[in-house]
Design a protein around this motif. Structure first.
Motif, mmCIF file in Angstrom:
data_model
loop_
_atom_site.group_PDB
_atom_site.id
_atom_site.type_symbol
_atom_site.label_atom_id
_atom_site.label_comp_id
_atom_site.label_asym_id
_atom_site.label_seq_id
_atom_site.Cartn_x
_atom_site.Cartn_y
_atom_site.Cartn_z
ATOM 1 N N SER A 112 -92.084 46.061 -19.777
ATOM 2 C CA SER A 112 -91.718 44.834 -20.479
ATOM 3 C C SER A 112 -90.618 44.166 -19.666
ATOM 4 O O SER A 112 -89.794 44.855 -19.039
ATOM 5 C CB SER A 112 -91.246 45.119 -21.907
ATOM 6 O OG SER A 112 -90.131 45.971 -21.896
ATOM 7 N N PRO A 113 -90.573 42.833 -19.641
ATOM 8 C CA PRO A 113 -89.563 42.150 -18.832
ATOM 9 C C PRO A 113 -88.146 42.547 -19.232
ATOM 10 O O PRO A 113 -87.864 42.845 -20.389
ATOM 11 C CB PRO A 113 -89.832 40.675 -19.117
ATOM 12 C CG PRO A 113 -91.265 40.616 -19.531
ATOM 13 C CD PRO A 113 -91.497 41.885 -20.289
ATOM 14 N N VAL A 114 -87.256 42.561 -18.248
ATOM 15 C CA VAL A 114 -85.862 42.931 -18.459
ATOM 16 C C VAL A 114 -84.995 41.721 -18.148
ATOM 17 O O VAL A 114 -85.153 41.092 -17.091
ATOM 18 C CB VAL A 114 -85.460 44.112 -17.545
ATOM 19 C CG1 VAL A 114 -83.955 44.340 -17.586
ATOM 20 C CG2 VAL A 114 -86.195 45.374 -17.955
ATOM 21 N N THR A 115 -84.081 41.388 -19.062
ATOM 22 C CA THR A 115 -83.169 40.273 -18.844
ATOM 23 C C THR A 115 -81.866 40.789 -18.270
ATOM 24 O O THR A 115 -81.230 41.683 -18.847
ATOM 25 C CB THR A 115 -82.904 39.522 -20.158
ATOM 26 O OG1 THR A 115 -84.145 39.032 -20.674
ATOM 27 C CG2 THR A 115 -81.953 38.362 -19.933
ATOM 28 N N LEU A 116 -81.463 40.239 -17.120
ATOM 29 C CA LEU A 116 -80.210 40.612 -16.477
ATOM 30 C C LEU A 116 -79.168 39.554 -16.790
ATOM 31 O O LEU A 116 -79.441 38.343 -16.694
ATOM 32 C CB LEU A 116 -80.401 40.741 -14.963
ATOM 33 C CG LEU A 116 -81.480 41.735 -14.516
ATOM 34 C CD1 LEU A 116 -81.522 41.827 -12.992
ATOM 35 C CD2 LEU A 116 -81.248 43.110 -15.119
ATOM 36 N N ALA A 117 -77.965 40.009 -17.180
ATOM 37 C CA ALA A 117 -76.918 39.103 -17.639
ATOM 38 C C ALA A 117 -76.340 38.285 -16.491
ATOM 39 O O ALA A 117 -76.246 38.752 -15.345
ATOM 40 C CB ALA A 117 -75.817 39.892 -18.326
ATOM 41 N N ALA A 118 -75.942 37.076 -16.802
ATOM 42 C CA ALA A 118 -75.307 36.197 -15.812
ATOM 43 C C ALA A 118 -73.999 36.799 -15.327
ATOM 44 O O ALA A 118 -73.311 37.522 -16.060
ATOM 45 C CB ALA A 118 -75.065 34.821 -16.415
ATOM 46 N N ASN A 119 -73.687 36.559 -14.051
ATOM 47 C CA ASN A 119 -72.415 36.972 -13.447
ATOM 48 C C ASN A 119 -72.169 38.478 -13.579
ATOM 49 O O ASN A 119 -71.030 38.918 -13.754
ATOM 50 C CB ASN A 119 -71.251 36.197 -14.078
ATOM 51 C CG ASN A 119 -71.408 34.702 -13.933
ATOM 52 O OD1 ASN A 119 -71.571 34.189 -12.821
ATOM 53 N ND2 ASN A 119 -71.392 33.991 -15.064
ATOM 54 N N THR A 120 -73.235 39.251 -13.493
ATOM 55 C CA THR A 120 -73.157 40.703 -13.647
ATOM 56 C C THR A 120 -73.797 41.377 -12.447
ATOM 57 O O THR A 120 -74.821 40.914 -11.940
ATOM 58 C CB THR A 120 -73.864 41.151 -14.939
ATOM 59 O OG1 THR A 120 -73.273 40.478 -16.047
ATOM 60 C CG2 THR A 120 -73.741 42.652 -15.151
ATOM 61 N N ALA A 121 -73.165 42.473 -11.974
ATOM 62 C CA ALA A 121 -73.651 43.182 -10.793
ATOM 63 C C ALA A 121 -74.602 44.303 -11.166
ATOM 64 O O ALA A 121 -74.394 45.009 -12.159
ATOM 65 C CB ALA A 121 -72.474 43.740 -10.001
ATOM 66 N N TYR A 122 -75.640 44.467 -10.332
ATOM 67 C CA TYR A 122 -76.636 45.511 -10.519
ATOM 68 C C TYR A 122 -76.974 46.134 -9.169
ATOM 69 O O TYR A 122 -76.699 45.558 -8.108
ATOM 70 C CB TYR A 122 -77.923 44.950 -11.139
ATOM 71 C CG TYR A 122 -77.746 44.365 -12.527
ATOM 72 C CD1 TYR A 122 -77.937 45.152 -13.658
ATOM 73 C CD2 TYR A 122 -77.395 43.026 -12.693
ATOM 74 C CE1 TYR A 122 -77.779 44.621 -14.923
ATOM 75 C CE2 TYR A 122 -77.226 42.487 -13.965
ATOM 76 C CZ TYR A 122 -77.418 43.291 -15.074
ATOM 77 O OH TYR A 122 -77.247 42.763 -16.333
ATOM 78 N N TYR A 123 -77.585 47.340 -9.222
ATOM 79 C CA TYR A 123 -78.187 47.942 -8.041
ATOM 80 C C TYR A 123 -79.697 47.903 -8.203
ATOM 81 O O TYR A 123 -80.236 48.097 -9.311
ATOM 82 C CB TYR A 123 -77.766 49.404 -7.883
ATOM 83 C CG TYR A 123 -76.280 49.645 -7.817
ATOM 84 C CD1 TYR A 123 -75.432 48.780 -7.115
ATOM 85 C CD2 TYR A 123 -75.716 50.762 -8.439
ATOM 86 C CE1 TYR A 123 -74.059 49.019 -7.063
ATOM 87 C CE2 TYR A 123 -74.361 51.011 -8.380
ATOM 88 C CZ TYR A 123 -73.526 50.124 -7.703
ATOM 89 O OH TYR A 123 -72.184 50.368 -7.647
ATOM 90 N N LEU A 124 -80.404 47.680 -7.096
ATOM 91 C CA LEU A 124 -81.850 47.822 -7.038
ATOM 92 C C LEU A 124 -82.115 48.912 -6.008
ATOM 93 O O LEU A 124 -81.812 48.725 -4.812
ATOM 94 C CB LEU A 124 -82.526 46.512 -6.646
ATOM 95 C CG LEU A 124 -84.049 46.548 -6.507
ATOM 96 C CD1 LEU A 124 -84.714 46.953 -7.815
ATOM 97 C CD2 LEU A 124 -84.578 45.179 -6.045
#
Length: 765
Positions: A112-124
């Motif tokens: 299911s699609p995942v929403t990533l928050a604005a101005n937030t850091a993630y790792y891929l």
């Protein structure tokens, strides 16, 4: 971290293509790949990049990994929150690299699609294994779309990652994702209640759960308001739950991430949508979820429960546009000043239960009434259908009146005096089962065969004296019963004697008493008849010829002339000193049956090792006809007869109270010795041999009146079901050996034959 990355020839080329932009966008454009790397780690490693979402949230739909020549394995690719190393919920896929085009990405859609928050850091990151597929080194240059910035390569194990922050716009492997832009996200409209004031409403519950329960179906112990998601109102540290309801005020349109960190389970809803599912039995764990919200006040519900353990933890946090991750502050939480009006997004708190009116009997005196029973049960029995061994008064819930340590039960009745209106929680800690009721309401159900355990329940009571009943039974093992409570101004404690009352008429009356026989020619002693033969049950003595007869002072095997394959029939009278209920016991190897008059009181029949069985009967003072039949097949020759009653404890029946008729060597007065009564002695519908068993696989024998299916349940001493067998048995006698071996210990066998419940105990040595 990387090894052997120069083992392959250096590759230099420029990729200028951009992947399809409609309807989905991809994050990366590869500019140059400078080198290969060959995996050479002693453990699996996660490789990829760190990126930061721009000013608008993004909705990720697919994850991708670039294909290097020769790739053929599957790789887990996932999104990770950079702030804490936690996986993004639903943000993981497995990508098979077999097939595809070298230098291009293989994509797999998220569940299911995942929403990533604005101005937030993630790792891929992608999981790479020792000796696995090739991947490109960290000097692979990439450029990103405007929706996010690439902060540099990242590598790590577990949830610990290292970022090469001085290498922006480069990545290991590399990886990519597809997304839809923020204009395609549907934002939830704010509720904005007109009567909002700071705080949240809470409802507090007691109970034992493995998952967050449906609180709307439960009665709250208490309700109230507080400034945040605090557990402070609790009155215990285990087996409780909270439901918090209110509104969270978000300052601007955007995507918000909510977090719960809890031990045990928690669920966070915005309106009717589950945003964070952190349910179940677990130690402290954090879960998160995202939702797009318009600025304003949104209905929020947090459900939480704690079962047991050292932790009772709940923290609720959020992050969003212009808000770094933090505990939701009290200033952002609101409740309705009239919560019962509520709204569809935030239902009203569960009201405290209506308070039960007090009974306040006019003739109350201190103490409780009890009735004491003997028998073998798997649950608290229906006492109204039983005859008590004795009754009386005690100051509290005490087991002291018992005359044995196993196979007994108590029913306590009386009143508990509570000092003020409010909700009271009652507890029973018992081995085996117990049930506590206030009036006609079962408040604590701690029933069944089990080791010592505590259960509880709550009820609303008005100040005064309320009818209380506690039923308890003990099958085997420890004999434990403790009854506690807590309530307004009362911390959890054993219910004191000062709070317990009974009425002068609550003692159960003695059952109907049998009239004595009182023969005119009674002299001391018993008459006996001695037989020789091989039987499986106490025989019908009237159809047999005794080897010898005579008189004896008490129940003794002394007249026998062999140690196996013999039997005795004893007849006479027992003189009881007072009206009341008497319990008789026989201990025998093999079988025995004791009757008073024509009533079989103790059935200890069948082939078995030494075991004790008992039964009760109400007798008036005087001499009552008693008959005891006994047989010995093989093994030990064990036989004794005991009793207890009003004013005395269990003891072997003394010769001083045993009598016989002076006119015959075998008494004819005891009607149980007549053909009709002796033939009525039951044969055991279900028996086991040998008992004790040395190999754990005894033979089960059925005595069935008609063909039927019989289900046999075998429990260990702790009450755990260890075997369940169903057999089709014919009319008459049939046998089978247990198909599996039982380890050493004590076991309880239960079945129903011809509609009658059958229970016996097996010892495996």
């Amino acid at each position: 971290m990387k090894q052997n990355h120069t083992a392959q020839s250096m590759l230099h080329w420029i990729w200028t293509f951009i992947f399809a932009k409609t309807p989905k966008f991809t994050l990366l454009t590869l500019l140059a790949v400078l080198s290969f790397a060959l995996p050479g780690y002693s453990q699996n490693v996660w490789l990829g990049m760190k990126f930061t979402v721009g000013n608008n949230p993004i909705r990720v739909t697919d994850l991708g990994r670039v294909r290097v020549v020769g790739n053929s394995q599957s790789h887990t690719v996932k999104l990770v929150q950079a702030s804490n190393g936690a996986d993004v919920a639903s943000g993981s896929v497995s990508i098979n690299m077999a097939g595809g085009t070298e230098g291009q990405f293989n994509y797999v859609a998220l569940s299911s699609p995942v929403t990533l928050a604005a101005n937030t850091a993630y790792y891929l990151v992608s999981e790479e294994t020792t000796g696995g597929d090739y991947w490109h080194d960290s000097n692979t240059a990439v450029t990103t779309d405007a929706i996010a910035a690439c902060n540099g390569p990242v590598s790590g194990t577990g949830n610990t990652f290292t970022v090469e922050s001085n290498n922006a716009n480069t990545s290991y492997v590399p990886l990519d994702f597809r997304y839809t832009n923020s204009s395609q996200l549907t934002m939830r409209n704010a509720d904005n209640p007109a009567n909002a004031v700071n705080g949240v409403d809470y409802s507090y519950y007691h109970g034992t759960w493995n998952n967050v329960p449906n609180f709307s179906a439960l009665t709250a112990v208490k309700t109230g308001e507080q400034t945040g998601f605090s557990l402070a109102p609790r009155t215990r540290t285990d087996e409780f739950g909270f439901r918090f309801m209110g509104y969270v005020d978000v300052p601007t349109d955007g995507t918000y991430t909510f977090y719960t960190s809890s031990d045990d389970g928690s669920i966070l809803n915005i309106g009717g949508a589950v945003v964070v599912n952190n349910d179940g039995l677990h130690g402290q764990a954090e879960k998160s979820g995202t939702i797009a919200l318009k600025a304003g006040k949104h209905a929020i519900t947090v459900n939480y429960f704690d079962n047991s353990g050292s932790g009772d933890i709940l923290n609720v946090s959020y992050a969003g546009p212009g808000i770094s991750k933090q505990i939701i502050p009290a200033s952002a939480l609101y409740r309705s000043s009239n919560p019962n009006t509520g709204n569809t997004g935030n239902p009203s708190p569960t009201p405290v239960a209506a308070l039960r009116p007090a009974d306040n009997p006019a003739n109350a005196v201190s103490g409780l009434s009890y009735a004491y029973y003997q028998g073998a049960w798997s649950d608290v029995p229906t006492f109204s259908s039983l005859t008590p061994v004795k009754t009386g008064d005690v100051t509290s819930f005490s087991l002291a009146p018992r005359t044995r340590n196993d196979d007994f039960a108590f029913n306590y009745t009386g009143y508990i005096d509570v000092p003020t209106d409010g909700t009271y929680t009652f507890y029973t800690s018992s081995d085996d089962g117990s049930i506590l009721s206030i009036g006609q309401t079962v408040v604590v159900d701690n029933n069944g065969l089990h080791a010592s355990q505590e259960r509880s329940g709550a009820i609303g009571l008005k100040a005064g004296k309320h009818a209380i009943t506690v039923g308890f039974f003990e099958r085997g093992g420890g004999e434990v019963l403790n009854v506690s409570y807590e309530g307004p101004g009362i911390s959890k404690q054993s219910i004191p004697a000062s709070a317990l009352y009974r009425t002068s008429s609550t003692v159960a009356p003695a059952p109907g008493l049998r009239n004595p026989d009182n023969p005119s020619d009674a002299v001391s002693g018993l008459s006996y008849a001695y037989y020789q033969g091989s039987w499986s049950t106490v025989p019908v003595f009237s159809s047999l010829t005794p080897v010898k007869t005579g008189n004896i002072a008490s129940f003794s095997l002394e007249p026998r002339t062999r140690n196996d394959s013999f039997a005795f029939s004893y007849t006479g009278y027992i003189d009881v000193p007072a009206d009341g209920t008497y319990t008789f016991f026989t201990t025998s190897d093999d079988g025995s049956v004791l009757s008073i008059g024509e009533t079989v009181v103790v059935d200890n029949n069948g082939l078995h090792a030494e075991q004790e069985r008992s039964g009760t009967i109400g007798l008036k003072a005087g001499k009552h006809a008693i008959t005891v039949g006994y047989f010995e097949r093989s093994g030990q020759e064990v036989f004794s007869v005991s009793y207890d009653g009003p004013g005395f404890d269990k003891q072997v029946i003394p010769a001083s109270i045993l009598y016989r008729s002076a006119g015959a060597s075998v008494a004819k007065v005891a009607t149980v010795s007549s053909d009709a009564s002796v033939s009525a002695l039951p044969t055991a519908p279900l028996s086991v041999y040998p008992n004790p068993s040395t190999d754990g696989r005894p033979t089960i024998t059925w005595q069935a009146k008609q063909a039927q299916d019989v289900t046999l349940r075998i429990f260990n001493k702790q009450g755990t079901l260890v075997s369940l067998l169903t057999r089709s048995v014919p009319a008459g006698e049939s046998s089978f050996q247990l198909p599996s071996t039982l380890v050493s210990g004590t076991y309880y066998f239960r079945a129903t034959v011809d509609g009658e419940p059958q229970n016996f105990t097996l010892v495996v040595e």
